[in-house]
Design an enzyme around this catalytic site. Structure first.
Site, short mmCIF file in Angstrom:
data_model
loop_
_atom_site.label_atom_id
_atom_site.label_comp_id
_atom_site.label_asym_id
_atom_site.label_seq_id
_atom_site.Cartn_x
_atom_site.Cartn_y
_atom_site.Cartn_z
CG ASP A 104 46.86 37.66 39.87
OD1 ASP A 104 46.86 36.94 38.84
OD2 ASP A 104 45.90 38.36 40.21
CG ASP A 115 43.93 40.11 34.59
OD1 ASP A 115 44.39 41.14 34.09
OD2 ASP A 115 43.78 39.05 33.96
CG ASP A 137 42.77 39.31 42.53
OD1 ASP A 137 43.50 38.51 41.91
OD2 ASP A 137 41.65 39.67 42.10
#
Length: 222
Positions: free
Chosen positions: A7, A9, A168
């Site tokens: 991922d 961001d 995240d």
């Protein structure tokens, strides 16, 4: 497993300043209330359209006309603001360099619009051979739909079970679960750690811990 999909961001980069600036400029242009960066932090990760919907006043969050207007304004602003404050988390670039030199295959999969994802990755990680880099386009649904992650697996001619997804958020966790890949989550991003604990996935609080876990092939759903 030497196939890793990251991922973007909250995992590789802290992009909140540029997102917050663009979103608040877009809101102001439409005469809507703006938000603190801390509140916007809680809205990031589900794509630009959902970000804009959630940023609107409560009575407009389900109105397509309002969402479309804010999304258009945000997309006018964000290509000009993403560089402002967007930086890799400390230690990430060095870790990626080491993994690449050890012939790990690396990819980026983001819900951020591809028109921003591709230049951002190229600008911040010019020497990392990410392939492919995938931001959101209409061709594939946003995470947690597994289609884009399965496309990466097919492009590598690799079974999903041979891939580790690193993210995240719960969206990343559900993407990995839906695709059948392994999963490792980091705690320095935008989601609450208590939420991440519900997944049962390995949680890494430092980049050094993440690298050790990746090299050890640690992950769930593998």
């Amino acid at each position: 497993m030497k196939h890793i999909v990251f991922d973007l961001d909250g995992t590789l980069v802290d992009s909140l300043p540029g997102i917050a600036l663009a979103l608040n400029r877009a809101l102001e242009s439409l005469g809507k209330p703006i938000h603190t960066a801390q509140h916007i932090r809680t809205l990031v990760g589900r794509g630009a359209r959902r970000l804009c919907a959630d940023a609107l006043p409560a009575d407009e969050q389900n109105l397509p006309a309002s969402i479309n207007a804010l999304l258009q304004a945000f997309m006018r602003e964000y290509p000009h603001t993403w560089q402002q404050g967007t930086i890799p988390y400390e230690g990430i670039s060095d870790m990626l360099e080491r993994l690449a030199s050890d012939e790990y295959r690396l990819s980026v999969l983001s819900n951020k619009p591809h028109i921003v994802t591709a230049p951002l990755v190229k600008h911040l990680f010019p020497s990392i051979p990410f392939a492919p880099v995938m931001g959101y386009t209409p061709e594939y649904p946003r995470k947690p739909d597994p289609a884009s992650l399965l496309h990466i697996a097919a492009s590598w001619n690799t079974a999903p079970s041979g891939i580790t997804m690193v993210g995240d958020s719960l969206h990343d966790a559900h993407t990995a679960q839906n695709a059948g890949t392994a999963l490792i989550l980091v705690t320095w991003g935008y989601a609450l750690t208590d939420d991440l604990l519900t997944t049962g996935a390995p949680l890494c609080s430092t980049v050094a811990e993440l690298e050790r876990s990746l090299r050890a092939g640690t992950g769930i759903w593998s």
